[in-house]
Each structure stands twice: as C-alpha cells, then as structure tokens.
Write an enzyme that holds these catalytic residues in place. Structure first.
Site, PDB file in Angstrom:
ATOM      1  N   SER A  99      93.785  28.267-111.844  1.00  0.00           N
ATOM      2  CA  SER A  99      93.816  27.886-113.254  1.00  0.00           C
ATOM      3  C   SER A  99      92.458  28.092-113.912  1.00  0.00           C
ATOM      4  O   SER A  99      91.423  27.936-113.272  1.00  0.00           O
ATOM      5  CB  SER A  99      94.199  26.414-113.387  1.00  0.00           C
ATOM      6  OG  SER A  99      95.453  26.186-112.809  1.00  0.00           O
ATOM      7  N   HIS A 153      98.389  31.715-109.393  1.00  0.00           N
ATOM      8  CA  HIS A 153      97.789  31.237-108.151  1.00  0.00           C
ATOM      9  C   HIS A 153      96.838  32.246-107.516  1.00  0.00           C
ATOM     10  O   HIS A 153      96.164  31.911-106.555  1.00  0.00           O
ATOM     11  CB  HIS A 153      98.879  30.803-107.164  1.00  0.00           C
ATOM     12  CG  HIS A 153      99.417  29.442-107.484  1.00  0.00           C
ATOM     13  ND1 HIS A 153     100.163  29.190-108.603  1.00  0.00           N
ATOM     14  CD2 HIS A 153      99.279  28.244-106.856  1.00  0.00           C
ATOM     15  CE1 HIS A 153     100.477  27.912-108.650  1.00  0.00           C
ATOM     16  NE2 HIS A 153      99.961  27.308-107.593  1.00  0.00           N
ATOM     17  N   LYS A 186      98.223  13.313-113.794  1.00  0.00           N
ATOM     18  CA  LYS A 186      97.908  13.587-115.202  1.00  0.00           C
ATOM     19  C   LYS A 186      99.106  14.210-115.926  1.00  0.00           C
ATOM     20  O   LYS A 186      99.388  13.869-117.080  1.00  0.00           O
ATOM     21  CB  LYS A 186      96.693  14.503-115.295  1.00  0.00           C
ATOM     22  CG  LYS A 186      96.126  14.567-116.705  1.00  0.00           C
ATOM     23  CD  LYS A 186      94.703  15.090-116.723  1.00  0.00           C
ATOM     24  CE  LYS A 186      94.180  15.093-118.147  1.00  0.00           C
ATOM     25  NZ  LYS A 186      92.739  15.344-118.214  1.00  0.00           N
ATOM     26  N   ASP A 187      99.823  15.107-115.240  1.00  0.00           N
ATOM     27  CA  ASP A 187     101.018  15.696-115.855  1.00  0.00           C
ATOM     28  C   ASP A 187     102.088  14.627-116.085  1.00  0.00           C
ATOM     29  O   ASP A 187     102.900  14.739-117.002  1.00  0.00           O
ATOM     30  CB  ASP A 187     101.584  16.807-114.966  1.00  0.00           C
ATOM     31  CG  ASP A 187     100.749  18.087-115.062  1.00  0.00           C
ATOM     32  OD1 ASP A 187     100.060  18.259-116.081  1.00  0.00           O
ATOM     33  OD2 ASP A 187     100.797  18.901-114.120  1.00  0.00           O
ATOM     34  N   GLU A 242     116.187  29.357-137.341  1.00  0.00           N
ATOM     35  CA  GLU A 242     115.637  28.100-136.886  1.00  0.00           C
ATOM     36  C   GLU A 242     114.123  28.093-137.102  1.00  0.00           C
ATOM     37  O   GLU A 242     113.482  29.144-137.169  1.00  0.00           O
ATOM     38  CB  GLU A 242     115.951  27.919-135.392  1.00  0.00           C
ATOM     39  CG  GLU A 242     117.425  27.669-135.138  1.00  0.00           C
ATOM     40  CD  GLU A 242     117.830  26.236-135.429  1.00  0.00           C
ATOM     41  OE1 GLU A 242     118.084  25.926-136.615  1.00  0.00           O
ATOM     42  OE2 GLU A 242     117.889  25.430-134.503  1.00  0.00           O
TER      43      GLU A 242
END
Lengths: 426, 272
Positions: free
Chosen positions: A223, A219, A247-248, A291
């Site tokens: 972004s 912040h 959108k998320d 894994e």
C-alpha cells in the site's frame, strides 16, 4: 511479494497444518489480509474506502442474487415483478432498497477512493497497474449500474436506455447499425431488457475478478501512504491484522450506519419519481436524467452544443464524455512529478481542490434541466476538467517545486529524534 | 511526447467547448430566454396544515384516515382510476377484518383469462384478487393510482395540493401570456406541471362522501385522506421500514462504539 520482515504463516492446529500442506488457502488469506501483510503505519481514514468498496460489492452481489430469484426480465411484467418484490416477497422491499441505495453507496465510496488516489498520487510508479485495473473496475461499474437501472422498466429506465444507447448512434458510419445491434432492435424492447438482465448478472462477477487482480497488483509494491514515501524499514509498517482490520472496522461501522439510515429513512431520495411510472415508449419525460453518479459525465456530454468544424455536436459530446474517463488511464504518465503525495505539492494541491469543486459543479449541472444558465456553467466547468488532466497535471508536474519530504514514514510519524531510536539510519 | 499529445488533446476539447460556449452565450445575450407561463405560474406543492402522520422517521399511518381515504377513492377516484398493485387482502393492513375484506372484494367483478380457450370471464372478487382494471369511457388514459404518491415530485403533498388547487385561471395570465388560453376540455391548476390538467376537479364540495367516523368531510379533509391512502398504496411497508430502521441503527451505533474502542486498544502502543 512481501517485505523481508513480513510474518510467516505458521499453523499450530494439526487440521490447519494438514490443510496448509494440501491447499495453502489459509496462508494465502493470511498473507493477503492477515498479519502476513505489512502495511504503512500512517494510513489515514481515506485508506478505508478500498475495503468499503469491496464490502459494497458483496452487498450488491448478495441482494442482487436474491432479487434475481423474484424478478422477471420481460417487458410485459418487469415493472409488476418489481412491485411484487416490494409488496409480496418477504423483506423484498428491504432487499430492493438495499440494492438501489447500495449502488449509490458503492459509487460514493469509489469516488472517495478515486479522489484519494488523485490527491495522494496513488497512480504513480510502481502502482500504475493497480490504478489501471481500478479505472477498469470503474468503467465496469458504470456499465453494470446503467443496465441495472433499466431492469425495473420504468420511464427513466426506458428513456435512459434510449439516450445512452443513442450515444453509439453518434459514431460515424457504423454508429446506427452498432446501436441496433446493441439493443437488438430500433428501440429498447424485449431483446434489450433480456440481454441487459443477463449482462447485469454477469458483470458484477467480472468486477469481482478484476478486483482480485487489483488487490493482487496492490500486494506487489504494498500500500501507498499519505506521505508518499516508500516503506524502508520494519518500523514503517504494522501487520494488516489486527491494526488495519481494527481501523477498517471503525470505517465499516460508520459507513453501514449512514447507508442503513438512507435505506430505512430516505430510500427514494436518490431515485427519480418517474421510475415509478411504467415504461411508455409513446411518452417522453420532461427531463431525462440518469442516476446522480453519472451527472458529472452527463454534464460533459451535454456541454457540446455546437458543431465543431466537421464534427457534429453530439459526436463531440460522446468523444468528450468517454475521454473524460479514459484520460484517467494516462494519468500515471501525465503526472511526472517525483513526489507522490499532494501534501508536499503546494501548486498541485490548489488545482486538486479546484478539480473537486469543478466535478461537484459538473454534477449539479448534469442533474439540472438542459437549459441556461446550467449549460454555460457546465461548458466552463467541462473546460476546466479537460485542462486539469490534459494540461495542468503535466505542466505543474514539470515546473512545480515540491516541499521537502520526510526521510521515512517512521520519521514522519515519530519525529526525527524518536525515529532515530527506533530505526537507526544505516 | 505523451505530454505534448495530451496538451493538444486538452486544447482540442477546450476550444470546442469555448466555441459552444460562445455560441450559447451570444444567443443568450441576443435573445435572452423569456419567462414561460409555467415558470411564472407553476406553484410548489404544499401538504395539508400540520403535515401527514406518516412523515419523518417515526411516522405511522393513521388507519382511520386511510379508511376514510379508501372511501374517497372508491366513491370518487375509482370511477376512472385503477389500483392494480393493491390486493384486497392488503386492506387488512389498514384495519379491515377478514369478513369486511370479503364483503369489499365481492363488490368487484374481476376478469379471469382462460389461457386455453382465450375466453375472458369475470368472477366475484375474493381476498387474493387485485383491484380490477377500470374501463374508462372518455378520452385519454387516467393513470393507475397504486404508485402515484411515489411517481410524482412532492408525493402525497403534491396529490393534496393538486386536489385542492383547482381554480379559475387568474385574469392576469392572459394579459401576460396571450397564448396561454386553457385548451378545450382542460382545467387550470397551478400545481400541475403544464398548468392545464385534463382531470376535472374531482372533490368539489363538502359532504361529497359521508364519513362513518363523524369526521367533517371538507374538501381539504377528503383530499388529505385520499392522499394519505395513496401513500399507503404506494409504500405499504413504510411503517415496518421505520420500525425496523431504529433497532438496526441502534445496533450499528453500538457496533461503532465497540469498533472504535477496539481500534484504540489495538493501536494503543503504536504512534501513527
């Protein structure tokens, strides 16, 4: 921080006014993930993965805490208590499958997030701190996932723990005492299982803490975006809410669909059958494999098969494996190109896709048995991996001629003419 | 400065890898890896013809088959193999009623450990007990079968292939690999990882068990039934999992459509 045009929080309800005076928590949330956070308007779907990673962390925390209520970290009963969860605990099978596949989902999302960062130069100034904290989160995730895999105390749990802690034994002089100290014994046993459980419970909360720092650091500059051009005017941005919450939401729904398709219809597809065999220190599995999300690094570890001057092969492998991740910490200073986004870097872009293929090849070799031709392939692939970060990135960034950048985000989105009407050049 | 250092680090790892590669490649060329008896004769497990009823996202257990498989387990496998994670009460899920479960449980002697005195007594099994441990007199340790269908690559198909795959060692094996004689007491089975399995062929002839529901107990049928039963013991919640999965995915599909529509609405007047 914020841009001057960021919306200010103005509570209207008297209760919210009262709360805002005493503890401005709603204001904090509003500025962090609400309408008070201006975000570039041109983010593509690759910018969903940060939110998704946060969501995965929540899934893991919630399912993990409930699982811990039913699990017993004792070598005598750990395996049976896992089966108790699968059979007798109400919806225990769902919790455990969500947790096991949740770990895989978390890594899928985080790898996408990291490779988004590689391509769009998200690590570059002024966002170095976000990147450094991100790599730290990744390291913590690896430690957490590794210890979590030990808890069911199956064959792969035990032998995985033995191999990975054995890596510390490769360190000269202090290696062996260090390994014994880490395990609380000569081999994984009660002491190791108990401390792994304790740390597996603790580390996710440490991750949560670093995630908060990661978002805090985000912040400050705000972004990044696919053009890599910094925000200049208000028309370059939209408020986070409702634009990016919407959108998320799409990304989250798609993610959850794929995740639950795995949980319900192929819950063991990513696991290893040997982990349904109780741990047996007297019987070594034919192939010890970690894994899938460790496979690229496991391939690098195993690629060093010959002693190099005075350095034993095993130590070389350990050094290389850790360097393969630690080099990410240096990335902001290795890549000196003034252009952030790979879209405008024709040479870099080609090497980027080569790296993607290279890591997939390494992953495949890491999951395959330690035999030819996989070892030779992983040697070549590991070589490219190191050359990419240590040589290609610095050299390309010094000699590459980037494509012309758009003047602003608005111009990139709307085209030159329309942009002039929205944000007249000063 | 950092870039010079970095290029040196890159060179260090690359040269070390090249060294390893060179050594590996030269021994690969001078002594190419020879085929092993396992790499030539090990076969990939295939399930019964037509597959199992529980396969796929709509799969369901066939309770009749599970009961037949349970019969095969109790009459044949249970001589050596335990089923410790399964409780008698669980048999309700494969169609036995309470009275039948009580009767089945009562046939077993379940050990009971008294923590105060250290004594071990046995009691007649009741519904809440798990299948008791099996005392095996021979050498080795036959694995517990509760989870075997999830603990082997290929799962129930592997069990089926293993049970039906016993055969005399083909004559050409010893011609090609003179050292591949079957060790004493072991048996040739191309589906077993190292081809020589200690377990003698358990299901040898048709009619080894007699089914109450009139199904013909061929070796293939008994093998398929017990494989299905062991899939149930390993993954008893399989049906519930499939049945829960569809509504969840349906809901998420709906959520996806709603999310996409609200995204389009919110961004309608915003080029991006």
């Amino acid at each position: 921080m914020s841009f001057p045009w960021a919306k200010e929080y103005t509570p209207s309800h008297p209760a919210m006014v009262w709360l805002d005076e005493k503890l401005p928590l709603p204001r904090f949330v509003y500025n962090a993930i609400g309408a008070g956070y201006p975000v570039p308007r041109n983010l593509n779907y690759f910018w969903n993965f940060g939110v998704l990673a946060g969501f995965c962390l929540v899934i893991q925390l919630v399912t993990g805490i409930v699982l811990a209520m039913h699990y017993a970290a004792n070598t005598g009963v750990a395996f049976d208590s896992t089966e108790h969860i699968m059979r007798d605990v109400n919806w225990g099978w769902l919790l455990r499958y969500m947790h096991a596949n949740g770990a895989s989902a978390f890594f899928v999302v985080v790898y996408a997030h990291i490779f988004r960062g590689f391509y769009f130069g998200s690590y570059k100034a002024p966002r170095e701190m976000i990147w450094l904290l991100g790599v730290l989160i990744f390291l913590l995730m690896m430690a957490t996932a590794f210890m979590g895999y030990v808890l069911p105390w199956g064959q792969m749990s035990f032998w995985g723990a033995k191999v990975i802690t054995g890596l510390f034994g490769a360190i000269p002089v202090v290696g062996e005492p260090l390994q014994i100290w880490l395990l609380g014994g000569f081999a994984p046993d009660q002491a190791a299982l108990n401390r792994f459980f304790s740390l597996h419970f603790l580390l996710p909360f440490v991750i949560l803490g670093v995630v908060i720092l990661h978002i805090w650091a985000l912040h400050i500059p705000g972004s990044s975006n696919p053009t890599g051009v910094e925000v200049k005017t208000e028309s370059d941005t939209v408020p986070f809410h409702p634009y990016y919450t919407a959108k998320d939401g799409v990304g989250l729904a798609v993610f959850l669909f794929l995740y639950f398709a795995m949980v319900f219809f192929a819950p063991n597809a990513l696991g290893h059958p040997d982990n349904y065999i109780p741990a047996n220190p007297m019987s070594t599995p034919a192939h010890i494999v970690p894994e899938w999300y460790f496979w690229p690094f496991y391939a690098i570890l195993r690629a060093f098969t010959a002693d190099f001057f005075i350095i034993p092969a095993k130590l070389m492998g350990v050094l290389a494996m850790f360097s393969a991740i630690l080099v990410w910490f240096l990335l902001p200073w290795l890549d000196k190109s003034p252009v952030r986004s790979g879209t405008y870097r024709p040479t870099f872009k080609k090497f980027y896709w080569l790296l993607v293929i290279d890591v997939l090849v390494l992953g495949y070799c890491g999951g395959a048995p330690a035999a030819e031709p996989y070892v030779m392939i992983s040697q070549i692939a590991a070589m490219y991996y190191f050359l990419h970060f240590f040589v290609v990135i610095p050299v390309v960034s010094a000699i590459e001629k980037p494509l012309p950048l758009p003047f602003s985000i608005t111009e990139a989105v709307l085209g030159k003419d329309e942009a002039a009407t929205v944000a007249p050049a000063e | 400065m950092i870039r010079i250092f970095s290029i040196l680090a890159g060179a260090f790892f690359s040269v070390a890898l090249l060294w390893s590669f060179g050594k590996g490649a030269s021994s690969y060329v001078s002594e190419p890896p020879k085929p092993t008896v396992e790499s030539v004769y090990h076969k990939h497990a295939e399930g019964p013809e037509g597959g199992f009823s529980f396969e796929g996202a709509f799969g369901k257990f066939d309770k009749q088959q599970l009961q037949r498989g349970f019969q095969v387990y109790t009459e044949v496998c249970a001589t050596c193999h335990a089923l410790k994670h399964v409780a008698f009460r669980d048999l309700k899920e494969i169609g036995y009623n309470e009275a039948e479960i009580k009767a089945i449980a009562a046939k077993y002697k379940v050990p009971e450990y008294n923590a105060t005195t250290g004594e071990v007594k046995t009691h007649d099994g009741v519904a809440k007990d798990h299948f008791p441990p099996v005392v095996y007199g021979g050498q080795g340790s036959p694995p517990d079968l509760s989870l075997i269908a999830k603990a082997r690559h290929g799962g129930p198909n592997y069990i089926y292939a293993l049970l039906t795959g016993y055969q005399p060692q083909p004559a050409e094996v010893l011609k090609q690999f003179p050292d591949a004689k079957i060790p004493a007491g072991l048996n040739w089975n191309p589906y077993f990882a190292n081809l020589n399995i200690a377990m003698p062929q358990p299901l040898v002839s048709e009619g080894q068990v007699s089914y109450k529901d009139g199904t013909k107990p061929t070796v293939e049928q008994m093998s398929a039934d017990v494989s299905a039963f062991l899939m149930w013991t390993a993954e008893p919640k399989l049906e519930k999992r499939n049945q829960t999965g569809w509504p969840v995915l349906g809901f998420l599909l709906f959520a996806m459509v709603l999310a996409y529509m609200s995204y389009r609405t919110v961004w309608a007047d915003k080029k991006h």
